[in-house]
Design an enzyme around this catalytic site. Sequence first.
Site, PDB file in Angstrom:
ATOM      1  N   LYS A 244       0.851  -1.187   0.000  1.00 29.09           N
ATOM      2  CA  LYS A 244       0.000   0.000   0.000  1.00 29.09           C
ATOM      3  C   LYS A 244       0.886   1.236   0.000  1.00 29.09           C
ATOM      4  O   LYS A 244       2.042   1.181   0.418  1.00 29.09           O
ATOM      5  CB  LYS A 244      -0.929   0.009   1.216  1.00 29.09           C
ATOM      6  CG  LYS A 244      -2.015  -1.065   1.173  1.00 29.09           C
ATOM      7  CD  LYS A 244      -2.974  -0.895   2.343  1.00 29.09           C
ATOM      8  CE  LYS A 244      -4.056  -1.956   2.350  1.00 29.09           C
ATOM      9  NZ  LYS A 244      -4.987  -1.781   3.491  1.00 29.09           N
TER      10      LYS A 244
ATOM     11  N   HIS B 127       1.870   7.010   2.263  1.00 25.64           N
ATOM     12  CA  HIS B 127       1.252   8.300   1.961  1.00 25.64           C
ATOM     13  C   HIS B 127       1.469   9.313   3.087  1.00 25.64           C
ATOM     14  O   HIS B 127       2.087   9.011   4.113  1.00 25.64           O
ATOM     15  CB  HIS B 127      -0.236   8.125   1.647  1.00 25.64           C
ATOM     16  CG  HIS B 127      -1.035   7.460   2.721  1.00 25.64           C
ATOM     17  ND1 HIS B 127      -1.289   8.046   3.930  1.00 25.64           N
ATOM     18  CD2 HIS B 127      -1.649   6.234   2.758  1.00 25.64           C
ATOM     19  CE1 HIS B 127      -2.033   7.247   4.680  1.00 25.64           C
ATOM     20  NE2 HIS B 127      -2.256   6.139   3.991  1.00 25.64           N
TER      21      HIS B 127
ATOM     22  N   HIS C   1       1.104   8.623   6.794  1.00 26.74           N
ATOM     23  CA  HIS C   1       2.129   7.885   7.538  1.00 26.74           C
ATOM     24  C   HIS C   1       3.186   8.793   8.144  1.00 26.74           C
ATOM     25  O   HIS C   1       3.958   8.355   9.001  1.00 26.74           O
ATOM     26  CB  HIS C   1       2.824   6.864   6.631  1.00 26.74           C
ATOM     27  CG  HIS C   1       1.940   5.732   6.203  1.00 26.74           C
ATOM     28  ND1 HIS C   1       1.522   5.558   4.906  1.00 26.74           N
ATOM     29  CD2 HIS C   1       1.379   4.723   6.912  1.00 26.74           C
ATOM     30  CE1 HIS C   1       0.754   4.486   4.831  1.00 26.74           C
ATOM     31  NE2 HIS C   1       0.645   3.964   6.037  1.00 26.74           N
TER      32      HIS C   1
END
Length: 573
Positions: free
Chosen positions: A126, A129, A132
């Site tokens: 994933k 982004h 985070h």
Amino acid sequence: MVNYKEEISKIIAGQVSELSEEDALELVEIPQDPAMGDYAFPCFRLAKLLRKSPQSIAADIAQAIADRPLFEKVEQVNAYVNMFLSKEMYTRSTLEDAMDGENFGKTNVGDGKLVIVEYSSPNIAKPFHIGHIRSTVIGNSINLIYRALGYKVRRLNHVGDYGTQFGKMIVAYRHWGNEQDVKDNPITTLLGYYTKFHVEAEKHPELDDEARKAFADLEKGQEEEVKLWKWFREESMKEFNRVYKMLDIEFDEVDGESFYSDKMQRFIDELKEKGLLEESRGAQIVDLEEYGMPPALITKSDGSTLYCTRDIATAVYRKETYDFYKNIYVVASQQNLYFQQWMKVVELLGYDWVKDCIHVPFGMVSLEDGTMSTRAGRVVFLEDVLNKAVEKTREIIAEKNPAADEAFIDDVAHQVGIGAVIFQELSNNKIKDYVFKWDKVLNFDGETGPYVQYTHARCASVLRKAGEETVAKAWNLDDVDFSYLNSDSAYALTRLLYALPQTVVEAGEKFEPSIITRHIVNIAQAYNRFYHDEHILSENEEERVAKVALTIAAKNGIRNGLALLGMKAPERM
């Protein structure tokens, strides 16, 4: 470093026999208004004890301690004893500590005790982004703060590499995947598969059953599922590590939930033995209603494990392996209830050290058009934010320094651009939610990282202009005439430098890097006032040496404060 509150409490307790040093220490205050003194002592609580009015008690104490060498002046104002320290003594003491280079601001509160800090923890396959960044930079700063407090810190990145989402990813790759696309652009491609899975599952619910089976096969160690899972993990970590390198963040250990897959059965068995495990619709749960919480899910109806099971195993493994003093989890506030649940289960299992497991929550990041969603593919990649910040910084530096060397511009642009993003994240209380806006992140005006870094560069510039001989004399405080540092702007700066070590302690106690962020902004602002109010490079050598000494101290304080945030301090900008 001299603890003036303790010194003052001893002096006052020596004058009031009915008052212990500990009680006096609790009462000593630091006035918000410097005109009220460096320290103040309220006498209200002594009135009943001494059977005198608070004003009378304050007058007696003020008169009794006024001639102490610690004080320049002592005043009684109503029921308060206001104490002004000897500026020269205070400044000398503070600069002696500040001249200790990289050690300034550090203490040995931790005495080498081991603290684990788990942070960042992105999900495999994933996007890494902008959401985070909070766990990543808050956790890294807590790690740096605890090191500065004398703790031994083990930095852990507990990546999300297990769970039903990997069943979905495996199924999506089988249906729509292309190996070369994944190799060329792993995260974006895998995100596309993941997004498509949820779109297709709305129309074809059987895909969810297929995904659950794929994850169950992964847990059983089926060759094809394990091979795909390992590949997704390797490709994801390559991209994650590129971002960590940009942020200059390292870990002592990168493990995943998968590492604990063979360690969970022990705790399922322990829960059964203690009669804590119950069946509910085929799933295994621990009933926590007695503690005001919903049940903790241990295994699903198909026998597969859940986050709770893995986190219980993880906590026990860490205690048995490292015997930690504290085990800190930097995880979003959305998980508050979940952490309460699994920690309660660990407590019910009889592991009383669970009180040393600490969840440090932080607020969520959303986009201007709503919450980020990996499923919907609506994310802002962290690497894009960092690159854009560096590029904007590069443009600004190149415009202001057209003759500058390209390597210099690139180096400073990286330090300042990355620093701007980190500082913005750490400038507000961590628990606050906020909306991600490009213009705010890349705004270098006001109380920002670039402002503090520029102040450090200004200090460095003053030292270069002062020359090696003057700087050498300034470092040797025996050559400094502290009477030149009695101005309001010099003393205000000195007081902030004195407060730095205790500020670091407070930030550690509260797990709150923004306390340091605010403090170094204050130091930077105070130095800039001093810079504008005073002629630092005076023709008078004694005056010049003294003011250069305070510049060195300010530079050390700013540099060390920035370091605790995970930021660089450029010598030139």
